[in-house]
Design an enzyme around this catalytic site. Structure first.
Site: not given
Ligand code: FAD
Ligand code: UDP
Length: 370
Positions: A172, A176, A252, A283, A303, A351, A353
């Site tokens: 991912r 560059r 996780r 981070r 985190e 996984y 986005d």
């Molecule tokens: P969720 O947002 O998980 O929504 C599912 C919902 O269902 C939740 O609110 C939950 O409470 C609810 N639910 C589950 N079970 C039940 C139940 N039984 N009854 C009622 N409600 C329920 N994507 C990016 O594009 N850019 C980023 O920078 C990025 N950063 C991220 C950083 C982190 C730490 C994480 C964890 C993810 C990140 N993502 C990022 C991914 C992004 O969060 C997801 O793509 C997106 O939020 C997924 O949406 P969703 O609706 O599938 O899931």
């Molecule tokens: N990663 C790493 N070093 C960094 C940042 C990311 O090794 O400083 C690796 C790590 O395995 C991570 C993956 O790249 O799970 C994807 O990183 P990203 O920041 O895209 O993950 P997210 O925002 O979804 O946690």
């Protein structure tokens, strides 16, 4: 309560996108959300005038114009470009891996010098066909970067040795040979001004939303709402839907530790990664920088990743062989359902986005709303 065409489980991005498209098509939607707020993991909350990303930093980036145009109908996006830095002991490097990183690490000035350095390290490691994340990383960026910026960070994040992790996790990240610190290669990028919650609120206009409502409990107490014509869109964990019959999929989880600091600029960047084992967190996010904030105070969040257990929030599916095989068993059941569709990061154990989640919701809406 009257009858609904769709009962949508989860007010996250998948549920909200589907609800929005369905209401636009004249359907009646009920959205059930077990948390006390909408927006799922992209929820943002105002603290000291700063939009705090409560469930981790979220940067919207996509190359899908249809998705970009769609989100822009609900929010104005700013021109934030994600450029994290990584701290390893007392050293600091630019991410993603680019000429700034190579130059600081090796003192090289040209792409040819950087490439030669990587090639030399890759050769010394003797990797021809990378079979896991460690081998993939070394063959992409060499052993120095692997050791300083990838190995320990990844092991903190995933709780497993890099030799047991799939290489797609690291694919991912851009690599560059230019002096460009943009973390993403996508055509479009930004943060919705005013926060994601407001954006999702708009998406949910026209749907009925019940917060603090668990789907399984609701289904038991509202049987009359569910008949052969009710379609359920389920965005929770797929193994949970089936009562973990075949066993638990691994996720996780993250613990977020936030504090308000009496200074206007703590770390000079929205995202600073800590890539050594010395710190237990991966981070530190300084939220104000996502929106170029000028507030007097600042809010920072550390985190801490750990293994998921029942009761925790499942954030990241662990897509290794064991879990993918287990997921395939659940998927077989899911595919046989007549009126239940699974979507989102947890529903399909991927996984994804945000932009991919929206595109998947578009695809499902295309199928079901025609
Ligand atoms: P969720 O947002 O998980 O929504 C599912 C919902 O269902 C939740 O609110 C939950 O409470 C609810 N639910 C589950 N079970 C039940 C139940 N039984 N009854 C009622 N409600 C329920 N994507 C990016 O594009 N850019 C980023 O920078 C990025 N950063 C991220 C950083 C982190 C730490 C994480 C964890 C993810 C990140 N993502 C990022 C991914 C992004 O969060 C997801 O793509 C997106 O939020 C997924 O949406 P969703 O609706 O599938 O899931
Ligand atoms: N990663 C790493 N070093 C960094 C940042 C990311 O090794 O400083 C690796 C790590 O395995 C991570 C993956 O790249 O799970 C994807 O990183 P990203 O920041 O895209 O993950 P997210 O925002 O979804 O946690």
């Amino acid at each position: 309560m009257y009858k609904y065409d769709f009962i949508i489980v989860g007010a996250g991005l998948f549920g909200a996108t589907f609800a929005n498209l369905a209401t636009k098509a004249g359907k009646r939607c009920l959205v059930l959300e077990k948390r006390p707020h909408i927006a799922g993991n992209i929820y943002t909350e105002d603290v000291e005038g700063i939009n705090v990303h409560k469930y981790g930093a979220h940067i919207f980036h996509t190359s899908n114009k249809e998705v970009w145009d769609y989100v822009n109908t609900f929010a104005d996006f700013n021109n934030y470009v994600n450029s994290p830095v990584a701290v390893f002991h007392d050293e600091l490097y630019n991410l993603p891996f680019n000429m700034n990183t190579f130059s600081k690490l090796w003192g090289v000035k040209t792409p040819a010098e950087a490439k030669a350095k990587i090639e030399e390290q890759k050769k010394a490691a003797g990797i021809t066909e990378p079979k896991n994340l460690e081998e993939q990383a070394i063959s992409l960026v060499g052993t120095d970067i692997y050791k300083k910026l990838i190995k320990e960070y990844t092991e903190k994040q995933w709780g497993r040795p890099c030799t047991e992790l799939p290489s797609f996790i690291i694919k991912r990240l851009p690599l560059r040979f230019t002096f460009n610190n943009n973390y993403f290669n996508d055509r479009y990028q930004g943060i919705p001004i005013g926060g994601y919650t407001k954006m999702v609120e708009k998406m949910l206009e026209g749907s009925e939303v019940l917060l603090n409502t668990d789907f399984f409990e609701f289904r038991n107490t509202h049987e009359a709402l569910f008949d052969e014509n009710t379609v359920v869109i389920y965005t929770g964990p797929v193994d949970g839907y089936y009562g973990y019959t075949f066993g638990k999929l691994e996720y996780r989880t993250l613990r977020f530790e936030s504090e308000i600091l009496d200074c206007d600029n703590f770390q000079g960047n929205a995202v600073v990664n800590y890539t050594s084992h010395d710190e237990k967190f991966t981070r530190i996010i300084e939220h104000k920088h996502f929106e170029f904030g000028t507030q007097e105070k600042t809010v920072v969040t550390r985190e801490y990743p750990s293994e998921w257990k029942e009761g925790d929030e499942p954030y990241y599916p662990v897509n290794n062989e064991r879990n993918n095989t287990l997921y395939a068993q659940y998927k077989e059941l899911a595919d046989k359902e007549e009126n239940v569709y699974f979507g989102g990061r947890l529903g399909v154990y991927k996984y994804y986005d945000m932009d991919k989640v929206i595109a998947e919701a578009f695809a499902l809406a295309d199928r079901l709303l025609k």
